[in-house]
Motif scaffolding. Structure first.
Motif, short mmCIF file in Angstrom:
data_model
loop_
_atom_site.label_atom_id
_atom_site.label_comp_id
_atom_site.label_asym_id
_atom_site.label_seq_id
_atom_site.Cartn_x
_atom_site.Cartn_y
_atom_site.Cartn_z
N PRO A 81 -11.28 -9.70 -6.44
CA PRO A 81 -10.52 -9.57 -7.68
C PRO A 81 -10.09 -8.11 -7.85
N LYS A 82 -8.83 -7.92 -8.27
CA LYS A 82 -8.25 -6.57 -8.33
C LYS A 82 -9.09 -5.61 -9.19
N ASN A 83 -9.42 -4.47 -8.59
CA ASN A 83 -10.10 -3.44 -9.34
C ASN A 83 -9.06 -2.36 -9.60
N ILE A 84 -8.54 -2.35 -10.81
CA ILE A 84 -7.41 -1.46 -11.14
C ILE A 84 -7.90 -0.10 -11.62
N GLU A 107 -8.97 -0.36 -4.21
CA GLU A 107 -9.27 -0.45 -2.78
C GLU A 107 -8.07 -0.11 -1.89
N LYS A 108 -6.90 0.10 -2.53
CA LYS A 108 -5.72 0.39 -1.71
C LYS A 108 -5.18 1.78 -2.02
N GLU A 109 -6.02 2.65 -2.60
CA GLU A 109 -5.41 3.85 -3.17
C GLU A 109 -4.76 4.78 -2.15
N ASN A 110 -5.14 4.67 -0.88
CA ASN A 110 -4.49 5.52 0.11
C ASN A 110 -3.28 4.89 0.78
N ASP A 111 -2.95 3.67 0.39
CA ASP A 111 -1.75 3.04 0.94
C ASP A 111 -0.52 3.66 0.27
N THR A 112 0.64 3.46 0.90
CA THR A 112 1.84 4.00 0.28
C THR A 112 2.43 2.97 -0.67
N GLY A 113 3.05 3.47 -1.74
CA GLY A 113 3.80 2.60 -2.65
C GLY A 113 2.97 1.68 -3.52
N VAL A 114 1.66 1.92 -3.68
CA VAL A 114 0.86 1.00 -4.49
C VAL A 114 0.71 1.46 -5.95
N VAL A 115 0.98 2.75 -6.19
CA VAL A 115 0.85 3.25 -7.55
C VAL A 115 2.13 2.93 -8.31
N GLN A 116 1.99 2.39 -9.50
CA GLN A 116 3.20 2.12 -10.29
C GLN A 116 3.01 2.47 -11.76
N THR A 496 -4.88 13.60 -7.07
CA THR A 496 -5.96 12.63 -6.91
C THR A 496 -6.18 12.33 -5.41
N ASN A 497 -5.57 13.17 -4.55
CA ASN A 497 -5.69 13.00 -3.09
C ASN A 497 -5.31 11.60 -2.63
N MET A 498 -4.27 11.06 -3.23
CA MET A 498 -3.89 9.70 -2.86
C MET A 498 -2.87 9.65 -1.73
N ILE A 499 -2.36 10.83 -1.31
CA ILE A 499 -1.49 10.78 -0.13
C ILE A 499 -2.20 11.54 0.97
#
Ligand SMILES: Nc1ccn([C@@H]2O[C@H](COP(=O)(O)OP(=O)(O)OP(=O)(O)O)[C@@H](O)[C@H]2O)c(=O)n1
Ligand SMILES: [Ca+2]
Length: 547
Positions: A81-84, A107-116, A496-499
């Motif tokens: 289940p999504k942990n936002i 769980e996807k924070e280092n992927d590209t294009g997931v932040v909106q 946030t070191n997300m990239i």
């Protein structure tokens, strides 16, 4: 055939019955091998039948195993289940402050294009630099939008949600004009942000270079240009240059241009930035022109016009005919963008009257761009290095607001000539008519769209030297998906070191492909077992059928 098959099964059952009757009861000591217990009358039948039995059991077990395998694959690997997660950035611009709430799956924070972007709140009143006389009011002005963010982010996540405030050109100018006031404004906003239930991460004035770089990161992140997977990765490997989009940002007080040039010369190192993102190196050119945001450009223009004015009235070709505005001359020159033009005037109020003349307005604006001295191989204006323009550009903030108002942002781009004639037509309209048609638009915005349109064309055509040819590579955009184009998202991604610098290790298959493959393998397995059974122990009926 069916009848024959039936007879075969009958025979097997019959033999089984007989075997049961003739076999002694199985004890621990007198257990007899199953085969020797078979009566001789049926010949090879008992042997065949036992093998068949084993094969049947094996087939049944493999089917069960395949079903179990699929069930495990489907349930075990189901996305959790999504942990936002959430993040807040306040863009404290020269003309106003915007609060943005972003969300992404943890769980996807280092992927590209997931932040909106999930929320934007426009702060009431002026930008924080507008509180230079009442610095203690800067912070409280943000309270309403912070409350709105509290409503969007689940209560239990408030404390872990980072909040950042970045102030841009308005505060850069205030710092130049009155350092003490700028510090007080920042302390006031810091106090308010610390008292909010979020995780305060800082309130600072960002540099023009950061503003340009983060704007570039935002749009390329949102456009998916950093994605290095699948076909895109393959295509990228075929090309020597990375396909990123340039960024053009027009604010009230400054404007930024940022892009990856074809060749990088080291003649102006202060304009070059090096990034390593998702395993790829980027050499990016950026420059921020302070005082060339559209509000400050107008102030500069008026300051120049004032030099040649003898009396307190000024005819301005960049305002509609019939439009009038009065400005206070003493306040006018306090601003660092106009202070060089300061001189004594025998009047304290200046009356401006519109003329609505686009060509004259363009000539007027042209004077803001000094194209005479260039110490580099190529320049934009005011002696600032600019490498040859390269690739597509996303033009946002006031570039978009103005062009959108003028209906010049359609998907099928307008030519440079079409844009110029549309602005010319708009400037020529009398003020009373424009005001009547657009009565719902703030007068401050509406009265300046003629000037702004002309200024945007001057900046792009004369300043950066876009031509009829590469004009079509400029895309005026307000949003990409649900997120506003601007520097704030790139700022948060960075802090946030997300990239990541290197491409994060990713499972070779997506969840869907994984389950699909499991199902396929299981089906193949079952089919192979059944086929093997049919080939090696062909039922009699089939053997006969073939013969
Ligand atoms: N619908 C709108 C909204 C804003 N504006 C104008 O666009 C400029 C503001 O652009 P913005 O990108 O919001 O600038 P700031 O961030 O406030 O300024 P800066 O980046 O220079 O600090 C202002 O001149 C404002 O009057 C406009 O013409 N129409
Ligand atoms: Ca801005």
């Amino acid at each position: 055939m069916r009848k024959k098959q039936k007879t075969a099964w009958k025979e097997i059952l019959k033999w089984e019955k007989e075997a049961k009757m003739t076999s002694p009861p199985l004890g621990a000591d007198d257990a007899i091998p199953l085969q020797s217990a078979a009566p001789a009358v049926t010949g090879t039948k008992p042997k065949m039948s036992t093998t068949r039995k084993i094969l049947l059991i094996l087939g049944f077990l493999s089917t069960l195993a395949a079903i179990a395998l699929i069930t495990v694959a489907v349930t075990q690997n189901q996305p959790l289940p999504k942990n936002i997660k959430y993040g807040i950035v306040l863009d404290a611009g020269s003309s106003h402050t915007n609060l943005y709430v972003y969300e992404w799956p943890a769980e996807k924070e280092n992927d590209t294009g997931v932040v909106q972007q999930v929320e934007v709140c426009k702060v009431e009143g002026p930008g924080i630099s507008g509180y230079s006389q009442t610095t203690e009011k800067a912070g409280p002005s943000l309270v309403q939008c912070l409350r709105q963010a509290e409503g969007v982010i689940p209560l239990k996540q408030h404390q872990e949600t980072p909040v950042y405030l970045g102030a841009t050109a308005g505060m850069r100018l205030l710092r130049l004009e009155n350092k003490d006031a700028a510090e007080k404004v920042l302390s006031s906003v810091e106090k308010t942000l610390r008292s909010a239930p979020f995780n305060f991460q800082g309130a600072r004035i960002i540099s023009g270079q950061e503003e340009g770089a983060y704007g570039w990161i935002t749009i390329n992140y949102l456009l998916g240009n950093f994605k290095q997977s699948g076909w895109k990765k393959f295509l990228h490997s075929l090309k020597s240059v990375s396909e990123t989009s340039g960024a053009l940002d027009l604010g009230g007080a400054s404007t930024q241009i940022t892009f990856v040039p074809d060749e990088i010369s080291s003649e102006s190192p202060q304009n070059l930035l090096y990034f390593r993102l998702y395993g790829k190196d980027y050499r990016v050119y950026t420059h921020s022109f302070l005082c060339y945001g559209k509000d400050q450009a107008l102030q500069q223009k008026l300051a120049r016009d004032l030099q040649s004015t003898e009396n307190s009235s000024l005819f301005d070709p960049c305002f509609h005919q019939g439009y009038q505005r009065t400005i206070s001359v003493s306040n006018f020159f306090k601003n660092p963008c106009t202070s060089v033009e300061k001189k004594q005037f025998p009047f304290s109020q200046l009356h401006i009257e519109g003329e609505g003349n686009y060509e004259k307005c363009r000539r007027n604006i042209q004077n803001l761009f000094n194209k005479t001295d260039c110490p580099y191989s190529s320049c934009s204006f005011n002696g600032i290095y600019l490498p040859p323009l390269q690739g597509d550009f996303g033009a946002f903030s006031a570039f978009y607001f103005v062009m959108n108002f003028l209906n010049l942002t359609s998907d099928d781009p307008f030519t440079l000539d079409e844009v110029a004639s549309a602005i010319k037509k708009f400037c020529a309209r009398p003020w009373h008519e424009v005001k009547l048609q657009y009565h719902q638009i703030k007068e401050k915005y509406l009265s300046e769209y003629c000037f702004s349109g002309a200024y945007i064309l001057s900046l792009l055509e004369n300043g950066y030297e876009f031509t009829t040819e590469n004009w079509k590579r400029i895309h005026f955009l307000g949003k990409i998906g649900s997120s506003d184009a601007g520097w704030t998202l790139g700022y948060m991604l960075n802090l946030t070191n997300m990239i990541p610098a290197e491409e994060p290790p990713a499972p070779p298959l997506s969840y869907g492909s994984y389950v699909g493959l499991m199902v396929l393998c299981s089906l193949v397995l079952v089919s192979v077992i059944l086929l093997a059974w049919l080939l090696f122990h062909k039922p009699k009926c089939l053997q006969k059928g073939v013969v």
